[in-house]
Scaffold this motif. Sequence first.
Motif, PDB file in Angstrom:
ATOM      1  N   VAL A   1       0.860  -1.184   0.000  1.00  0.00           N
ATOM      2  CA  VAL A   1       0.000   0.000   0.000  1.00  0.00           C
ATOM      3  C   VAL A   1       0.901   1.241   0.000  1.00  0.00           C
ATOM      4  CG1 VAL A   1      -1.830   1.237   1.226  1.00  0.00           C
ATOM      5  CG2 VAL A   1      -1.746  -1.272   1.318  1.00  0.00           C
ATOM      6  N   ILE A   2       0.773   2.038  -1.053  1.00  0.00           N
ATOM      7  CA  ILE A   2       1.649   3.216  -1.198  1.00  0.00           C
ATOM      8  C   ILE A   2       0.798   4.486  -1.203  1.00  0.00           C
ATOM      9  CG2 ILE A   2       3.392   4.354  -2.648  1.00  0.00           C
ATOM     10  CD1 ILE A   2       3.980   1.634  -3.952  1.00  0.00           C
ATOM     11  N   ALA A   3       1.101   5.405  -0.284  1.00  0.00           N
ATOM     12  CA  ALA A   3       0.405   6.703  -0.273  1.00  0.00           C
ATOM     13  C   ALA A   3       1.231   7.709  -1.063  1.00  0.00           C
ATOM     14  CB  ALA A   3       0.250   7.184   1.169  1.00  0.00           C
TER      15      ALA A   3
ATOM     16  N   LYS B   1       0.795  14.565  -8.046  1.00  0.00           N
ATOM     17  CA  LYS B   1       0.418  13.403  -7.230  1.00  0.00           C
ATOM     18  C   LYS B   1      -0.547  12.506  -7.998  1.00  0.00           C
ATOM     19  CE  LYS B   1      -1.104  16.068  -3.875  1.00  0.00           C
ATOM     20  NZ  LYS B   1      -0.493  17.360  -4.219  1.00  0.00           N
ATOM     21  N   THR B   2      -1.621  13.136  -8.498  1.00  0.00           N
ATOM     22  CA  THR B   2      -2.674  12.354  -9.149  1.00  0.00           C
ATOM     23  C   THR B   2      -2.161  11.727 -10.445  1.00  0.00           C
ATOM     24  OG1 THR B   2      -4.326  13.785  -8.146  1.00  0.00           O
ATOM     25  CG2 THR B   2      -5.016  12.520 -10.080  1.00  0.00           C
ATOM     26  N   THR B   3      -1.422  12.504 -11.226  1.00  0.00           N
ATOM     27  CA  THR B   3      -0.877  11.987 -12.484  1.00  0.00           C
ATOM     28  C   THR B   3       0.054  10.804 -12.193  1.00  0.00           C
ATOM     29  OG1 THR B   3      -0.978  14.248 -13.315  1.00  0.00           O
ATOM     30  CG2 THR B   3       0.337  12.696 -14.590  1.00  0.00           C
TER      31      THR B   3
ATOM     32  N   LEU C   1      -6.609   1.915  -7.127  1.00  0.00           N
ATOM     33  CA  LEU C   1      -6.287   3.309  -6.832  1.00  0.00           C
ATOM     34  C   LEU C   1      -7.397   3.864  -5.942  1.00  0.00           C
ATOM     35  CD1 LEU C   1      -5.159   4.650 -10.340  1.00  0.00           C
ATOM     36  CD2 LEU C   1      -3.792   3.609  -8.560  1.00  0.00           C
ATOM     37  N   ILE C   2      -7.018   4.401  -4.799  1.00  0.00           N
ATOM     38  CA  ILE C   2      -8.009   5.037  -3.927  1.00  0.00           C
ATOM     39  C   ILE C   2      -7.879   6.543  -4.078  1.00  0.00           C
ATOM     40  CG2 ILE C   2      -8.764   5.411  -1.549  1.00  0.00           C
ATOM     41  CD1 ILE C   2      -7.850   2.615  -0.860  1.00  0.00           C
ATOM     42  N   ASP C   3      -8.965   7.171  -4.493  1.00  0.00           N
ATOM     43  CA  ASP C   3      -9.002   8.633  -4.593  1.00  0.00           C
ATOM     44  C   ASP C   3      -9.321   9.171  -3.201  1.00  0.00           C
ATOM     45  OD1 ASP C   3      -9.309  11.258  -5.301  1.00  0.00           O
ATOM     46  OD2 ASP C   3     -10.642  10.864  -7.004  1.00  0.00           O
ATOM     47  N   LEU C   4      -8.342   9.806  -2.563  1.00  0.00           N
ATOM     48  CA  LEU C   4      -8.578  10.330  -1.207  1.00  0.00           C
ATOM     49  C   LEU C   4      -8.569  11.855  -1.236  1.00  0.00           C
ATOM     50  CD1 LEU C   4      -9.073   9.018   1.575  1.00  0.00           C
ATOM     51  CD2 LEU C   4      -6.688   9.462   2.118  1.00  0.00           C
ATOM     52  N   ASP C   5      -9.114  12.404  -2.319  1.00  0.00           N
ATOM     53  CA  ASP C   5      -9.137  13.851  -2.493  1.00  0.00           C
ATOM     54  C   ASP C   5     -10.529  14.239  -2.998  1.00  0.00           C
ATOM     55  OD1 ASP C   5      -8.843  16.487  -3.226  1.00  0.00           O
ATOM     56  OD2 ASP C   5      -7.007  16.193  -4.375  1.00  0.00           O
ATOM     57  N   GLY C   6     -11.203  15.106  -2.221  1.00  0.00           N
ATOM     58  CA  GLY C   6     -12.545  15.538  -2.596  1.00  0.00           C
ATOM     59  C   GLY C   6     -12.635  16.183  -3.971  1.00  0.00           C
TER      60      GLY C   6
ATOM     61  N   LEU D   1      -2.716   2.060  -4.338  1.00  0.00           N
ATOM     62  CA  LEU D   1      -2.120   3.398  -4.327  1.00  0.00           C
ATOM     63  C   LEU D   1      -3.165   4.383  -3.801  1.00  0.00           C
ATOM     64  CD1 LEU D   1      -0.434   3.406  -7.863  1.00  0.00           C
ATOM     65  CD2 LEU D   1       0.702   3.115  -5.669  1.00  0.00           C
ATOM     66  N   ILE D   2      -2.749   5.242  -2.889  1.00  0.00           N
ATOM     67  CA  ILE D   2      -3.682   6.219  -2.310  1.00  0.00           C
ATOM     68  C   ILE D   2      -3.274   7.615  -2.768  1.00  0.00           C
ATOM     69  CG2 ILE D   2      -4.685   7.119  -0.182  1.00  0.00           C
ATOM     70  CD1 ILE D   2      -3.645   4.537   1.233  1.00  0.00           C
ATOM     71  N   ASP D   3      -4.152   8.266  -3.513  1.00  0.00           N
ATOM     72  CA  ASP D   3      -3.878   9.615  -4.024  1.00  0.00           C
ATOM     73  C   ASP D   3      -4.394  10.646  -3.016  1.00  0.00           C
ATOM     74  OD1 ASP D   3      -3.254  11.750  -5.722  1.00  0.00           O
ATOM     75  OD2 ASP D   3      -5.244  11.700  -6.660  1.00  0.00           O
ATOM     76  N   CYS D   4      -3.474  11.358  -2.359  1.00  0.00           N
ATOM     77  CA  CYS D   4      -3.868  12.303  -1.300  1.00  0.00           C
ATOM     78  C   CYS D   4      -4.143  13.704  -1.845  1.00  0.00           C
ATOM     79  CB  CYS D   4      -2.771  12.368  -0.252  1.00  0.00           C
ATOM     80  SG  CYS D   4      -2.570  10.813   0.643  1.00  0.00           S
TER      81      CYS D   4
END
Length: 261
Positions: A4-6, A16-18, A36-41, A129-132
């Motif tokens: 799991v990579i943040a 980050k997102t790209t 891919l987890i989108d963790l950005d509103g 992958l967690i996109d902050c």
Amino acid sequence: MTKVIAIVNQKGGVAKTTTAINVGAGLAKHNKRVLLIDLDGQGNLSRGLGCKTKARNQFTIRDALLNIQKGILTNPTKGILTARYEKISVMPANKQLDAFEHSLKGDLDAPFYLRRYVNTLRQYFDVILIDCSPSLGLMTLNALVAADSVMIPVDPEFFGVEGVEQIVAAMTDVQRKMNPSLSLEGIVIVRRNDISIAKRTNAKNLRLRYGSKVFQTELPTSVKASEASARGMSLLEYMSWNHLARAYASLVEEVLANGRN
Ligand SMILES: Nc1ncnc2c1ncn2[C@@H]1O[C@H](COP(=O)(O)OP(=O)(O)OP(=O)(O)O)[C@@H](O)[C@H]1O
Ligand SMILES: [Mg+2]
């Protein structure tokens, strides 16, 4: 074993997102099962892979975390979508995540919700992958608590060693208190081919300070980055021969090599 990579940087617009999209796409091309987890509103990652974020009753990461908070058991993969063009799984986000984050103030368990969620998913994926969002707030804290490692994209034009040190300090704090096995996956230098002096000095200082923790691959500038996400696909899928796409492919090789160490 699942990794799991943040992907973290409190500065906005540093790719980050790209990077989440293209590293995810590259790992999928190596036959990894990627979430891919989108963790950005802002929902940029979800839209960048052609996933809807505003459908009525859309299940998003906010709902997954709310269920964890309330102790409601559901199918762990509920709400996970498939990217429009690629074999990548996506847990989308929309702006409800921001309201949820605010609602968590004062909740002592709040830093652990994403970790609990991610742990229910490890059996289904090789890489998560967690996109902050561009902040070191509560959601990014959740990502640091949930992750095995952290990838930090840095645009040295605006952000040098001090900026990275703030992130590393946050990581060290989390390691000490909540997630002892958290490690630094690596720092990625972005947009190498702009040639300001500040940028070259910052990039050099980052390599001096962090040594082998800075990926060899640097990511060049390409207008195709935004073109690909406007079409809802990774650059690797859209234009694999593009110089930035090739740089991402080589970054993926480095991430795979890290995993073998
Ligand atoms: N190497 C690159 N060359 C040119 N443009 C790029 C590159 N990488 C990303 N971009 C573009 O720069 C913008 C910001 O990138 P991105 O959304 O990935 O950054 P971010 O760090 O996730 O931003 P935020 O902090 O707002 O979440 C996007 O329009 C993206 O298409
Ligand atoms: Mg982003």
